[in-house]
Design a protein around this motif. Sequence first.
Motif, short mmCIF file in Angstrom:
data_model
loop_
_atom_site.label_atom_id
_atom_site.label_comp_id
_atom_site.label_asym_id
_atom_site.label_seq_id
_atom_site.Cartn_x
_atom_site.Cartn_y
_atom_site.Cartn_z
N LEU A 1 -1.45 -73.16 12.83
CA LEU A 1 -2.60 -72.35 12.43
C LEU A 1 -2.14 -70.98 11.93
N LEU A 2 -1.14 -70.41 12.58
CA LEU A 2 -0.63 -69.11 12.15
C LEU A 2 0.03 -69.21 10.77
N GLY A 3 0.75 -70.30 10.53
CA GLY A 3 1.36 -70.50 9.22
C GLY A 3 0.32 -70.60 8.12
N LEU A 4 -0.76 -71.33 8.40
CA LEU A 4 -1.84 -71.45 7.41
C LEU A 4 -2.51 -70.11 7.16
N LEU A 5 -2.75 -69.35 8.20
CA LEU A 5 -3.37 -68.04 8.04
C LEU A 5 -2.52 -67.13 7.17
N LEU A 6 -1.21 -67.10 7.43
CA LEU A 6 -0.30 -66.23 6.69
C LEU A 6 -0.11 -66.66 5.24
N SER A 7 -0.47 -67.91 4.94
CA SER A 7 -0.36 -68.39 3.56
C SER A 7 -1.68 -68.30 2.81
N GLY A 8 -2.71 -67.71 3.44
CA GLY A 8 -3.99 -67.53 2.76
C GLY A 8 -5.00 -68.60 3.06
#
Length: 581
Positions: free
Chosen positions: A140-147
């Motif tokens: 989830l953090l990876g998705l957030l940081l990728s927009g």
Amino acid sequence: MTGPSSELRSLVSGLNRRADIRYYLTAGTGEFWRPSWAFTTPKGDGPDRSAVASILDCAGERAAFADQEVQAIESWIAAPGSAQKRLVLETIGAPSQDDLAFWQACRLRLRSTRATMLVLRHDPGPAQGGQAQPQAKEILLGLLLSGGYAWAREFDRWAALRRWDASVIEACTSTRDTTSGRLCTYAGLREKAQAWHVFEASAPATVEELARMVVATQADPLLASAALVSDVCLALAALSPLACAEAAAHPRGIARYGRQLFHRGRHDRWKRIEKATAATCFLAAVLVNRKRITPATATAILNLTEHLGVDADVRSLFAYTLGQRLAKDDHEDDWTASIRCFDYVHACHRAHPHDYVGLDATRHAAAYNGAALAHLRLGDHAGSIEAELAALDALAEPGVLETGLYEQQVLVLANLGRVYGQTGQTQQALDCYRLSWRIAAEDDSLGGLAHAGAGLVRLLVEAGEFGEAERVTADLLRSYDSAEGPGRHIERAVVGSCWVLADRSLSAGDVRSAAEWYAEAVHRMTPGRPKVIESIIQNLGRHAEAGPVMEVLETALAEHRATAADLESLRGLLEEREADD
């Protein structure tokens, strides 16, 4: 259309199998937001510009990228094909103001029955129970940081690097098959909300580790994510015209990125990034974030660039940007300081001339043109005229115009004509406008024709030259109608010229001619302005001579009302966002 995430995922999956669908997704949070218009933009696209120029002109580039995407949609709608086309806009959560503006621009282009538009918004769904497991938090953090989403080729690399379990991935993500490839995003709005909580609760080292992974693997990482990366070279590599345009709606985020770049470069004792590079990026980011620039701030910024030994080209760019900002402010001291900034531009280029023909000339001309505005706002009409004449002299140097600067010459001539007109020198004003019109026609420049034509028509009507005003407007309409995807500023000039002639005809008692010019204006107006057409119909309704045109106006009114209703529905999505926040 709103609904549970599971239902919308199935609907999108079915729609995207059809060739007549153009799909967009927005799923960002806060500064970690990728605008809808950037969804299909090829990564790395955009002009080849310096880091400072990319930051300083981020708002202009955002508008240019968005317009480019809208024009691509227009071309897609107009392309041959019997099937009705559908624009599908999916939003996990409420859209941003930037998304809304793009969606409204898309809706305004749907002027035929060849295309429809469908907006899909995910409902919140049931409350989440329990804590997400560590791998789910990372995902989830990876998705957030990728927009809010990542292309499958990027996401698969993350999964391999972090050894994410397939069952965990399946539980908290979903995929979309698009014409650009497969992407991964949140399973739904619940997971998106959870991602933000994970971000806020995670240790800085964990966030930095995930941010470094995202920035290193994405072709177009977000500046907000790059600001979290300790590797200054990796952070600097994320800077591009497209990245700055994507971040333009969040100037504080750009300022944070610039500040971090400078602090981390200093921490490394400038071993991996030049001090001047980091400092100028920081100054540019601060300038973008400041709502108002005072004369003292402008002086301090230019002094700092000199102290840092910044290249003359970059110092010139800072001075020009500062001059533009100050010239458009509301204080007399700002306008005086603006002229000093434009003088600084001239000094930079005189002390360090370029070998390339036209480069110095175009920048001198732009600075003189900017100074003319400042003089005009100070009430110094003579100074404004002198500055515009100096701009024309700069462009008249041998070989300069042939480098593609005819449109700039048209702009300066039209501005000079406007100043002459304000001082009552009507003949000189007409001469400038006519010359600018002729140059634009010879250069086949619609932008130049629009800029020159709008002022020329208005002045010709004031001077009683009605026949010439009608011929100019007719030529402008032909050029406009034959162009592919003209911008809104050109539309405003074309419609405004028709409006001037219609008002003049109506005041002269020529109702039929007025009705025809109003109809020409309405025919080229972007739908969504029913009140304007209602006022025209009300003015003409009392005159029987307007009869033949009234049916055309009534049809246009129905279209404008339908479009206005759709735009209001889109605005409602933003109001829901504010309520959610």
